[in-house]
Structure formats: C-alpha cells, structure tokens
Motif scaffolding. Structure first.
Motif, PDB file in Angstrom:
ATOM      1  N   LEU A  17       0.846  -1.202   0.000  1.00 37.95           N
ATOM      2  CA  LEU A  17       0.000   0.000   0.000  1.00 37.95           C
ATOM      3  C   LEU A  17       0.875   1.244   0.000  1.00 37.95           C
ATOM      4  O   LEU A  17       0.702   2.159   0.802  1.00 37.95           O
ATOM      5  CB  LEU A  17      -0.955   0.004   1.197  1.00 37.95           C
ATOM      6  CG  LEU A  17      -1.934  -1.158   1.303  1.00 37.95           C
ATOM      7  CD1 LEU A  17      -2.799  -1.028   2.548  1.00 37.95           C
ATOM      8  CD2 LEU A  17      -2.791  -1.280   0.064  1.00 37.95           C
ATOM      9  N   GLY A  18       1.824   1.241  -0.950  1.00 32.95           N
ATOM     10  CA  GLY A  18       2.755   2.369  -1.059  1.00 32.95           C
ATOM     11  C   GLY A  18       3.627   2.431   0.183  1.00 32.95           C
ATOM     12  O   GLY A  18       4.156   1.419   0.632  1.00 32.95           O
ATOM     13  N   PRO A  19       3.730   3.595   0.779  1.00 34.73           N
ATOM     14  CA  PRO A  19       4.604   3.738   1.957  1.00 34.73           C
ATOM     15  C   PRO A  19       3.994   3.206   3.256  1.00 34.73           C
ATOM     16  O   PRO A  19       4.691   3.062   4.245  1.00 34.73           O
ATOM     17  CB  PRO A  19       4.799   5.253   2.049  1.00 34.73           C
ATOM     18  CG  PRO A  19       3.543   5.824   1.475  1.00 34.73           C
ATOM     19  CD  PRO A  19       3.157   4.873   0.364  1.00 34.73           C
ATOM     20  N   VAL A  20       2.709   2.884   3.250  1.00 41.61           N
ATOM     21  CA  VAL A  20       2.024   2.515   4.494  1.00 41.61           C
ATOM     22  C   VAL A  20       2.645   1.274   5.134  1.00 41.61           C
ATOM     23  O   VAL A  20       2.804   1.207   6.351  1.00 41.61           O
ATOM     24  CB  VAL A  20       0.510   2.324   4.270  1.00 41.61           C
ATOM     25  CG1 VAL A  20      -0.196   1.910   5.551  1.00 41.61           C
ATOM     26  CG2 VAL A  20      -0.108   3.587   3.692  1.00 41.61           C
ATOM     27  N   GLY A  21       3.016   0.297   4.334  1.00 42.42           N
ATOM     28  CA  GLY A  21       3.614  -0.924   4.857  1.00 42.42           C
ATOM     29  C   GLY A  21       4.952  -0.706   5.534  1.00 42.42           C
ATOM     30  O   GLY A  21       5.416  -1.569   6.277  1.00 42.42           O
TER      31      GLY A  21
END
Length: 166
Positions: A17-21
């Motif tokens: 999830l893009g940078p969320v992980g």
C-alpha cells in the motif's frame, strides 16, 4: 546487478500500500486502518454481491502483487506486505448492507484480534496456498471470523433494543 521493472515497482506498491507498509510499528494495523478509511468509498456503497467481487479482485491482485513483492524483498511474508489486511478487513463488512460507525470500529477490532492471535485455522491457512496467495488466505479466514463476531454483536444489539421496547 538486478534491474527493477515497472511491474516490480507496481507490485511492491500494491503489496505494501505504497509507503504505508513501511510505517513504524504494527504495519498490519496500519493496513487495516487504510482499509477502514477506503471502505466508505471503495466498498460500502455497493451491494454484498459486488463487495464480494471487489474482495475477490483484491485477493487475486493482492496475491499476485504479494508474491512478486515477497521475491523482490527476499523475505517470506514480510510485515510490510499489507494488501492482505485490506481483503480481510473488507470481508468483515461484506455481508452487511448498512454499517454504523460503531460497527465499523467493532469490525476493525475483531479483525485485528483474529489476525494477530491467528487461532485455528488462520495460522494453518498460510500453508494452504503458495507464495502471495498464502499471505492473503490467512487474512481472509480472520476476516470471516471477524464477520461472524460482527454478526453476533449486531444480533445481540438488536435483541437488546427489542427487549427495551417490550
């Protein structure tokens, strides 16, 4: 020297999830939070049947992306892969035509409970499918457990309300 393709970058972005992980501490909880924030726009406006189709698409796309990201990151089921949280968290809400804020919060907490504790068969499910689909399936089972808890909570709440007016 390895070469990262556009497909590799897209797969990794979907899986994490893009940078969320990559946020510090509890990436799965962050992934579930993203699912909760996105649900009113991408899931809840639709019928239960359409919701199940959306979740199936997230499962397939997420499984493919997670498989590729797992290989790119060189780890088995790395914590930064959190697309599985979206599928599982959304499954909690799939069968309920109307959701209140407290029900969304309860569903969030129920899903996180089962995803973290991994009671049978949640933990065992990881080995049922290979690669990225193994990453996805345990969250689907945790989502089913969460949905059952939400169903029970809604039923008990309705029973309580009906008792008040008897």
């Amino acid at each position: 020297m390895s070469h990262t393709t556009a497909t590799d970058k897209i797969s990794k972005a979907i899986a994490t999830l893009g940078p969320v992980g990559f946020l510090p501490k509890a990436p799965g909880t962050w992934g579930s939070a993203v699912a909760i924030i996105a649900a009113p726009f991408l899931l809840l406006p639709y019928s239960p049947l359409v919701r199940c189709i959306i979740i199936a698409l997230v499962f397939v796309l997420g499984g493919l992306a997670a498989d590729r990201a797992e290989r790119l990151l060189g780890q088995k089921d790395p914590g930064c892969i959190i697309i599985d949280e979206v599928a599982g968290q959304w499954l909690v809400f799939a069968f309920f035509p109307i959701m209140t804020s407290w029900q969304i919060l309860f569903g969030f907490l129920a899903f996180r409970f089962f995803d973290i504790l991994k009671p049978w068969p949640v933990k065992a499910a990881e080995s049922w499918l290979p690669g990225g689909f193994g990453i996805m399936i345990d969250d689907i089972i945790a989502g089913l457990y969460g949905a059952l808890c939400l169903f029970g909570a809604r039923f008990l709440y309705l029973e309580y309300i009906s008792q008040m007016f008897r």
